[in-house]
Design a protein around this motif. Structure first.
Motif, PDB file in Angstrom:
ATOM      1  N   THR A 237      14.023  23.552 -16.553  1.00  0.00           N
ATOM      2  CA  THR A 237      13.390  23.267 -15.260  1.00  0.00           C
ATOM      3  C   THR A 237      13.932  21.978 -14.662  1.00  0.00           C
ATOM      4  N   LEU A 238      14.039  20.944 -15.486  1.00  0.00           N
ATOM      5  CA  LEU A 238      14.581  19.665 -15.017  1.00  0.00           C
ATOM      6  C   LEU A 238      16.019  19.803 -14.526  1.00  0.00           C
ATOM      7  N   CYS A 239      16.843  20.489 -15.313  1.00  0.00           N
ATOM      8  CA  CYS A 239      18.264  20.657 -14.968  1.00  0.00           C
ATOM      9  C   CYS A 239      18.431  21.458 -13.680  1.00  0.00           C
ATOM     10  N   VAL A 240      17.660  22.549 -13.552  1.00  0.00           N
ATOM     11  CA  VAL A 240      17.762  23.392 -12.355  1.00  0.00           C
ATOM     12  C   VAL A 240      17.313  22.615 -11.113  1.00  0.00           C
ATOM     13  N   THR A 241      16.215  21.877 -11.233  1.00  0.00           N
ATOM     14  CA  THR A 241      15.709  21.089 -10.101  1.00  0.00           C
ATOM     15  C   THR A 241      16.714  20.028  -9.677  1.00  0.00           C
ATOM     16  N   ALA A 242      17.275  19.307 -10.653  1.00  0.00           N
ATOM     17  CA  ALA A 242      18.259  18.262 -10.346  1.00  0.00           C
ATOM     18  C   ALA A 242      19.508  18.867  -9.708  1.00  0.00           C
ATOM     19  N   LEU A 243      19.957  20.012 -10.231  1.00  0.00           N
ATOM     20  CA  LEU A 243      21.142  20.680  -9.681  1.00  0.00           C
ATOM     21  C   LEU A 243      20.904  21.120  -8.241  1.00  0.00           C
ATOM     22  N   ILE A 244      19.725  21.713  -7.985  1.00  0.00           N
ATOM     23  CA  ILE A 244      19.401  22.157  -6.621  1.00  0.00           C
ATOM     24  C   ILE A 244      19.350  20.974  -5.673  1.00  0.00           C
ATOM     25  N   MET A 245      18.772  19.849  -6.112  1.00  0.00           N
ATOM     26  CA  MET A 245      18.705  18.652  -5.271  1.00  0.00           C
ATOM     27  C   MET A 245      20.112  18.179  -4.899  1.00  0.00           C
ATOM     28  N   ILE A 246      21.017  18.150  -5.883  1.00  0.00           N
ATOM     29  CA  ILE A 246      22.391  17.700  -5.641  1.00  0.00           C
ATOM     30  C   ILE A 246      23.114  18.646  -4.688  1.00  0.00           C
ATOM     31  N   VAL A 247      22.983  19.966  -4.937  1.00  0.00           N
ATOM     32  CA  VAL A 247      23.645  20.962  -4.089  1.00  0.00           C
ATOM     33  C   VAL A 247      23.114  20.896  -2.655  1.00  0.00           C
ATOM     34  N   LEU A 248      21.798  20.748  -2.506  1.00  0.00           N
ATOM     35  CA  LEU A 248      21.208  20.654  -1.169  1.00  0.00           C
ATOM     36  C   LEU A 248      21.707  19.415  -0.432  1.00  0.00           C
ATOM     37  N   SER A 249      21.761  18.297  -1.140  1.00  0.00           N
ATOM     38  CA  SER A 249      22.234  17.051  -0.523  1.00  0.00           C
ATOM     39  C   SER A 249      23.682  17.204  -0.051  1.00  0.00           C
ATOM     40  N   LEU A 250      24.526  17.806  -0.897  1.00  0.00           N
ATOM     41  CA  LEU A 250      25.924  18.031  -0.513  1.00  0.00           C
ATOM     42  C   LEU A 250      26.021  19.006   0.658  1.00  0.00           C
ATOM     43  N   PHE A 251      25.192  20.050   0.624  1.00  0.00           N
ATOM     44  CA  PHE A 251      25.196  21.050   1.696  1.00  0.00           C
ATOM     45  C   PHE A 251      24.827  20.409   3.038  1.00  0.00           C
ATOM     46  N   ILE A 252      23.779  19.583   3.042  1.00  0.00           N
ATOM     47  CA  ILE A 252      23.314  18.953   4.278  1.00  0.00           C
ATOM     48  C   ILE A 252      24.343  17.953   4.814  1.00  0.00           C
ATOM     49  N   ASN A 253      24.989  17.233   3.922  1.00  0.00           N
ATOM     50  CA  ASN A 253      25.875  16.138   4.341  1.00  0.00           C
ATOM     51  C   ASN A 253      27.341  16.525   4.518  1.00  0.00           C
ATOM     52  N   LYS A 254      27.773  17.618   3.878  1.00  0.00           N
ATOM     53  CA  LYS A 254      29.199  17.918   3.855  1.00  0.00           C
ATOM     54  C   LYS A 254      29.614  19.190   4.596  1.00  0.00           C
TER      55      LYS A 254
END
Length: 292
Positions: free
Chosen positions: A144-161
């Motif tokens: 759960t921790l790994c999936v949540t952290a991964l989604i946060m990183i992917v979302l941040s990259l998606f929004i910014n890049k």
């Protein structure tokens, strides 16, 4: 000491689930400036989709996950099109009341279809626990921790890049100006709701795996707490949603173990009030100056 560490680990798992839910809230609010209070009930629908596919239809777990994501995305986009889009230029109170109405509609439909008896959520993941001395770390907690952290990183990259992410940021800043620059506001907000609803489906899988039983009102309180987590961390901030969810889960678990389960909700919302009094924008939120 062992009890404290185990409590913190349980809090991290619960907080990760809240963070997943809060990411959906903060995506929609950050871009469309709408509080989608039906988000918790979309999570409930996603859990029932898994139950129907895996437990009732006896299909593989991966099919259940795919069906849950499809159902939640379709539902989220449909709600945005029929319920929220016509109210886009209406007062925020009208949107808020509509969101509450959609929430109760989804609960009532689930009650008609699945009845009031709780349904057992199937076992999706089989992950062994890890033992370090006297401390036991459940495999689901790590996942759960790994999936949540991964989604946060992917979302941040998606929004910014990405191009769509830049369009989302433009719509968030000024819908009219974005439209004048050739950005389709309707399409951008639809994509935002689709992403938020897909996150709701993922959250439903981890929530169901943790709490085992699902009923029509399942999404109500977790939905409110996820919204609290988003506000706590700074609604509109993706890292803030993650931080708010984790802290909320840890606070809830600590209060259950060291104080009383009867006081848990009061303590959680009390901490939110204190944080907002001290820092109204939330822990990682930024102050927005509105032009008059």
């Amino acid at each position: 000491m062992t009890t404290l560490i185990q409590t913190l680990i349980s809090g991290l798992r619960l907080g990760s689930i809240y963070a997943l839910m809060a990411l959906g809230y903060t995506m929609v609010y950050g871009i469309a400036k709408m509080l989608n209070f039906a988000h918790g009930d979309i999570i409930m629908v996603g859990a029932y989709a898994v139950i129907s596919t895996v437990s009732m239809a006896q299909l593989p777990a991966v099919v259940g996950i795919a069906v849950s994501i499809f159902v939640c995305v379709f539902l989220g986009v449909t709600i945005e099109f029929f319920a929220y889009r016509p109210l886009r230029k209406s007062p925020s109170l009208a949107v808020l009341i509509t969101a509450i109405g959609v929430s109760y509609l989804l609960q009532s439909l689930a009650l008609l279809v699945f009845k009031s008896e709780p349904k057992a959520f199937p076992t999706i993941f089989h992950i062994p626990e890890i033992k370090i001395g006297e401390v036991i770390i459940d495999g689901m907690t790590l996942l759960t921790l790994c999936v949540t952290a991964l989604i946060m990183i992917v979302l941040s990259l998606f929004i910014n890049k990405t191009k769509m992410g830049k369009a989302m940021r433009a719509v968030s800043e000024d819908k009219d100006a974005a439209e004048l620059m050739g950005i389709s506001v309707n399409r951008t907000i639809t994509v935002t709701f689709a992403i938020g609803s897909a996150l709701a489906a993922v959250a439903s899988i981890f929530y169901g795996s943790t709490y085992t039983y699902i009923k029509p009102t399942t999404g109500s309180m977790p939905g409110i707490k996820a919204f609290t987590a988003a506000v706590f961390g700074g609604i509109g901030s993706i890292p803030g949603a993650m931080l708010g969810g984790i802290l909320l889960g840890v606070i809830e678990q600590m209060s259950k173990v060291y104080l009383s389960t009867l006081w848990t909700d009061a303590i959680v919302f009390g901490v939110l009030v204190i944080v907002l009094v001290v820092k109204p924008t939330g822990l990682l939120g930024k102050k927005i100056n509105e032009k008059v």
